[in-house]
Design a protein around this motif. Sequence first.
Motif, PDB file in Angstrom:
ATOM      1  N   ALA A 128      42.789  36.148  50.798  1.00 51.26           N
ATOM      2  CA  ALA A 128      41.560  35.734  49.475  1.00 51.26           C
ATOM      3  C   ALA A 128      40.214  36.386  48.809  1.00 51.26           C
ATOM      4  N   ALA A 154      36.850  38.397  46.455  1.00 56.82           N
ATOM      5  CA  ALA A 154      35.907  37.704  45.569  1.00 56.82           C
ATOM      6  C   ALA A 154      36.085  38.668  45.021  1.00 56.82           C
ATOM      7  N   ASP A 169      43.925  35.833  44.959  1.00 57.39           N
ATOM      8  CA  ASP A 169      44.399  35.177  46.219  1.00 57.39           C
ATOM      9  C   ASP A 169      46.019  36.002  46.177  1.00 57.39           C
ATOM     10  N   ARG A 202      38.522  35.950  41.145  1.00 56.72           N
ATOM     11  CA  ARG A 202      39.117  36.088  42.719  1.00 56.72           C
ATOM     12  C   ARG A 202      40.267  35.905  43.061  1.00 56.72           C
ATOM     13  N   TRP A 224      34.495  30.758  53.376  1.00 60.58           N
ATOM     14  CA  TRP A 224      35.914  30.964  52.547  1.00 60.58           C
ATOM     15  C   TRP A 224      37.271  30.595  54.097  1.00 60.58           C
TER      16      TRP A 224
END
Length: 158
Positions: free
Chosen positions: A115, A117, A102, A100, A137
Amino acid sequence: MADLFELSVSRVFKASPETVWRAFTRHGTEWFTPRPWTTPQVDYDLRPGGRADIVMQSPEGERHEYRGVVLEVIPERRIVTTGAMTEGWIPQPGEMNFVRIDTFEPEGDGTRYTARARHWDDKAMQTHAEMGFEPGWGAAADQLGEVAERLAAQEATS
């Protein structure tokens, strides 16, 4: 460059990167899990190798614990975590492990929050997408924005 098998959401908030960072790192219980779920625990040790532990809870009381590790921290700009291992670099099994990322980038008078993934393979990415990555999300990002903009309004009146 190899395929990153990446899913992402991005939003622009009316708050500085410093304020969005504060909302992300200090107010996770207010935004991390899409409502009506709650996040009773967010425990970050913001250093490489530190904890990235989160507990999510359904309205019926079903709990999901995420235990992970922080891989990278650039204060007020970037946090990278994974559930592929826990604090102390202990590997964890799991088909849904991903990295992940951010980020908090200045944009105009606000912040672009993104964000990401990044999955190990296409199958894991597709599974995550089918589980509702975008709406889930996306809702969490919107809730982060609500917290950040509330904090920014409080700062403006202080």
